[in-house]
Design a protein around this motif. Sequence first.
Motif: not given
Length: 175
Positions: A111-123
Motif C-alpha cells: 500500500n502507500a505506506a509500504d511503498r513510502a517505507r521501502a522508498a525511504a530505505l532505498g529498496v
Amino acid sequence: MRSVISRWPATLLAALVLLAVMPGTASATAAGNGNTLTGDADLVVVMKAERELYLYRDGLIIAQYPIALGLAPVGTKRMRGDDKTPIGAYTLDWRNPNSDFHRSIHISYPNAADRARAAALGVPPGRNIMIHGQPDYDDRPRTGDWTHGCIAVSNAAIDQIWAHVPDGTPIHIYP
C-alpha cells in the motif's frame, strides 16, 4: 503497567487486539476443522503468531484454517526478497485460478505506506503477496513456514476461501 503487559504471552495480546478491532467476536464460535460454510465472508483476519487465518461474517468467525508464512515470519515485510509476510490492513483484490500454488488470491500489498517505507530505505517493496494453496509442481509435504512472504493453506482450504471470499474483502494481518 508496561512491565505487566510485556510479560503477557503474544497470543493473549494478539487476541486482545483482535477483540478491540472486532467487538462482536467475544461471542463468536469458530467453525472448527469442518468449516461448513454458507454465504460469503466480509473480513479475513490472519494471526501470524498463531499461524491461523479466520473468515468473519457480521463479526463472527465462520471458518478458520492453519497457515504457513514466509521463511522469516517475525516482523513485517520491508522489501522484496526479505521472506516476510506483511502486517497491516489490506484488501483481497484479484485472484489467479492458474496459480502454480493450486489457486491464489492477491493481497493489496504494497500500500502507500509500504511503498513510502521501502522508498525511504532505498529498496523495492516487493509484490505479489498472496493467499495460496500448495505447489502444483511438487507434491512433497510442506511443514513449517516455507513461502517467500505469502500465506499458504491447504488446497482444500484455498478452495473454500476462494468460494467464500469475494474480491474487495478486507484482510487484516496481525503479528
